[in-house]
Scaffold this active site. Structure first.
Site: not given
Length: 292
Positions: A26, A28-29, A31, A44, A122, A168, A173, A195
């Site tokens: 995504g 910002e990250a 996973v 993440k 999780e 956001d 999300n 998120d």
């Protein structure tokens, strides 16, 4: 698969046994699905600030508290150390928000560990045990849309009661998790909010009201595709008005109606809202194009 370099320290510490696959990448990250003993979880990996495309980060970090005074001074000066501390604070914000919201009864992924810029938490799953779909990947009947919308409005209220605004929130999300013990034909899946690194303090951030109104409008617009009567609701202003008056609670019935004041209008604020709405729409179109 070969473990990414950023996950090696968690493997060496025994927090992760193996990496199964990449789940998503995504703004910002990234996973990854990982194995931890007998359990399947997700890891993440936060992207560095130079690689992130999340816009207006300064709005989200306004008034975030830093316990270490040396770090706070360095962040204010913008030194190299300060930028490193600011990045660490951005990453740890999601961990703090997850624990805070879980304690308030909000359905979020359970966090397990945070190490070297990696959040271990999780893996939210569907009835088959696979990664749960996003709202954006699912079509709903009008009744399902109304029920999920009502559930998520209550979650927004719970979050605000805990002093948190997502900032956001949208169909991109929120996951739909299978509820253990419930037959797939007997009930709805459970929305899970994800998120949260950009979550803001409702009382301490000057942009909190605007962000909450946008979060609620995103829910209205998405579910309104399936239940058009939702498009006429105004839960955002109603929720914020009750919050400001100290009257908001999860048990309070909401109407979705709001009578606006006839006082003079702050045109600069209106123009900011318009600009932000345009930018949000452009970002949403980009996400939909990427998801497609």
């Amino acid at each position: 698969m070969k473990p990414p370099a950023r996950l090696m320290s968690l493997i060496e510490e025994g927090l992760i046994d193996s990496v199964v696959r990449q789940l998503m990448s995504g703004k910002e990250a990234m996973v990854f699905v990982v194995r931890c003993g007998a359990e399947t979880r997700c890891a993440k990996i936060y992207k560095e600030a130079t690689q992130r495309s999340f816009r207006q980060a300064v709005d989200y970090t306004e008034n975030r508290k830093v316990k270490n005074s040396r770090s706070a001074r360095a962040m204010a000066k913008g030194s190299k150390f300060g930028r490193q501390e600011q990045e660490a604070a951005w990453q740890s914000a999601e961990v703090d928000a997850l624990y805070r919201l879980a304690a308030a009864g909000v359905r979020v992924p359970q966090p397990y560990n945070f190490c070297d810029g990696v959040l271990l938490m999780e893996l939210v799953t569907d009835a088959q045990g696979d990664a749960a779909p996003r709202l954006n990947d699912v079509a709903f009947t009008p009744e399902q849309a109304r029920q999920h919308h009502a559930t998520l409005i209550k979650e927004v209220v719970r979050m605000l009661g805990a002093g948190v605004v997502h900032g956001d929130l949208s169909e991109f999300n929120i996951l739909l998790a299978h509820t253990p013990g419930v037959d797939e034909a007997d009930g709805l899946d459970e929305p899970v909010i994800i998120d949260l690194p950009q979550a803001v303090d409702a009382a301490g951030n000057n942009h909190a009201q605007r962000m909450l109104l946008r979060d609620v409008a995103n829910l209205r617009d998405f579910f309104g595709q399936f239940a058009p009567e939702l498009l006429a609701t105004e839960y955002g202003p109603e929720i914020w008005s009750l919050y400001q008056a100290g009257l908001l609670s999860v048990d309070m019935p909401l109407t979705g109606r709001f009578e606006r004041s006839q006082a003079s209008v702050d045109m600069q604020a209106v123009l900011r809202e318009i600009d932000d709405a345009r930018a949000e729409d452009a970002a949403r179109r980009l996400r939909m194009a990427t998801a497609g």
